[in-house]
Write a protein that holds these residues in place. Structure first.
Motif, PDB file in Angstrom:
ATOM      1  N   UNK A 148       2.022  14.543   4.593  1.00 47.72           N
ATOM      2  CA  UNK A 148       2.884  13.650   5.361  1.00 47.72           C
ATOM      3  C   UNK A 148       3.060  12.302   4.663  1.00 47.72           C
ATOM      4  N   UNK A 149       2.019  11.875   3.938  1.00 41.16           N
ATOM      5  CA  UNK A 149       2.095  10.572   3.283  1.00 41.16           C
ATOM      6  C   UNK A 149       1.273  10.566   2.001  1.00 41.16           C
ATOM      7  N   UNK A 150       1.487   9.557   1.187  1.00 41.80           N
ATOM      8  CA  UNK A 150       0.731   9.379  -0.039  1.00 41.80           C
ATOM      9  C   UNK A 150      -0.675   8.911   0.324  1.00 41.80           C
ATOM     10  N   UNK A 151      -1.649   9.358  -0.448  1.00 40.41           N
ATOM     11  CA  UNK A 151      -3.050   9.016  -0.193  1.00 40.41           C
ATOM     12  C   UNK A 151      -3.453   7.769  -0.980  1.00 40.41           C
ATOM     13  N   UNK A 152      -4.639   7.285  -0.668  1.00 37.71           N
ATOM     14  CA  UNK A 152      -5.188   6.179  -1.435  1.00 37.71           C
ATOM     15  C   UNK A 152      -5.398   6.596  -2.890  1.00 37.71           C
ATOM     16  N   UNK A 153      -5.787   7.857  -3.095  1.00 34.67           N
ATOM     17  CA  UNK A 153      -5.957   8.370  -4.463  1.00 34.67           C
ATOM     18  C   UNK A 153      -4.625   8.374  -5.206  1.00 34.67           C
ATOM     19  N   UNK A 154      -3.522   8.727  -4.510  1.00 34.98           N
ATOM     20  CA  UNK A 154      -2.194   8.659  -5.134  1.00 34.98           C
ATOM     21  C   UNK A 154      -1.881   7.227  -5.543  1.00 34.98           C
ATOM     22  N   UNK A 155      -2.212   6.296  -4.674  1.00 37.95           N
ATOM     23  CA  UNK A 155      -1.970   4.881  -4.976  1.00 37.95           C
ATOM     24  C   UNK A 155      -2.767   4.450  -6.206  1.00 37.95           C
ATOM     25  N   UNK A 156      -4.032   4.831  -6.263  1.00 38.92           N
ATOM     26  CA  UNK A 156      -4.875   4.486  -7.415  1.00 38.92           C
ATOM     27  C   UNK A 156      -4.273   5.071  -8.693  1.00 38.92           C
TER      28      UNK A 156
END
Length: 174
Positions: A148-156
């Motif tokens: 559903x959304x980007x994760x914190x890992x995706x952000x990193x």
């Protein structure tokens, strides 16, 4: 700088493997336009985004002078019309160059919708590209394909990609 990778919400093994490979790929690219295309392609793969864009700021660092996309076909791009200049949610990163992750871009207070012909987009991830201490542009990702959304890992992972892209862009444009 790999410090973000060591955090508890670090990129998964596949993301980390891709990031390490893309670092070499970007560092060896000598063609500016091809480098920007590679950043978009790899960014989509690393984050699992359906769409990616790269906004290059103008000399005054107040709006986008260039806007490149990946995942949007030529017909759709033509139907959308003029490229964005950095208003709305895209402008948030122009004014405040920090990562921005949203489950639904339409719910952000600065969102004012998409132009006619624009594909639907809900999830959003944006990160600045800093060359030295100056914002050069931004990477934008939309529509996480398997969640559903980007994760914190995706952000990193996106932050690391932006750092490596900045180094490669600086090397190519020197």
């Amino acid at each position: 700088m790999l410090a973000p990778v060591l955090m508890s919400k670090s990129p998964n093994d596949e993301q980390l493997r891709r990031l390490l490979n893309v670092r070499k790929t970007l560092a060896s690219e000598s063609d500016y336009e091809r480098l920007l295309e590679r950043v978009l392609e790899e960014g989509r793969a690393i984050t699992g985004a359906r769409y990616a864009a790269l906004g290059v700021l103008d000399q005054e660092r107040v709006e986008l002078e260039r806007f490149l996309t990946s995942g949007v076909d030529a017909g759709t791009r033509g139907a959308i019309g003029e490229p964005p200049r950095g208003r709305g949610v895209l402008g948030v990163l122009v004014l405040d160059p920090r990562p921005l992750r949203l489950a639904d871009v339409a719910e952000h207070p600065d969102s004012y919708g998409f132009p006619a012909g624009h594909p639907p987009m809900r999830s959003f991830l944006g990160v600045p590209i800093m060359i030295g201490s100056e914002v050069w542009g931004n990477l934008y990702f939309a529509e996480k394909e398997d969640a559903r959304e980007f994760s914190e890992a995706d952000e990193q992972a996106a932050v690391i990609l932006a750092e490596w892209a900045a180094k490669a862009i600086a090397n190519v444009t020197e």
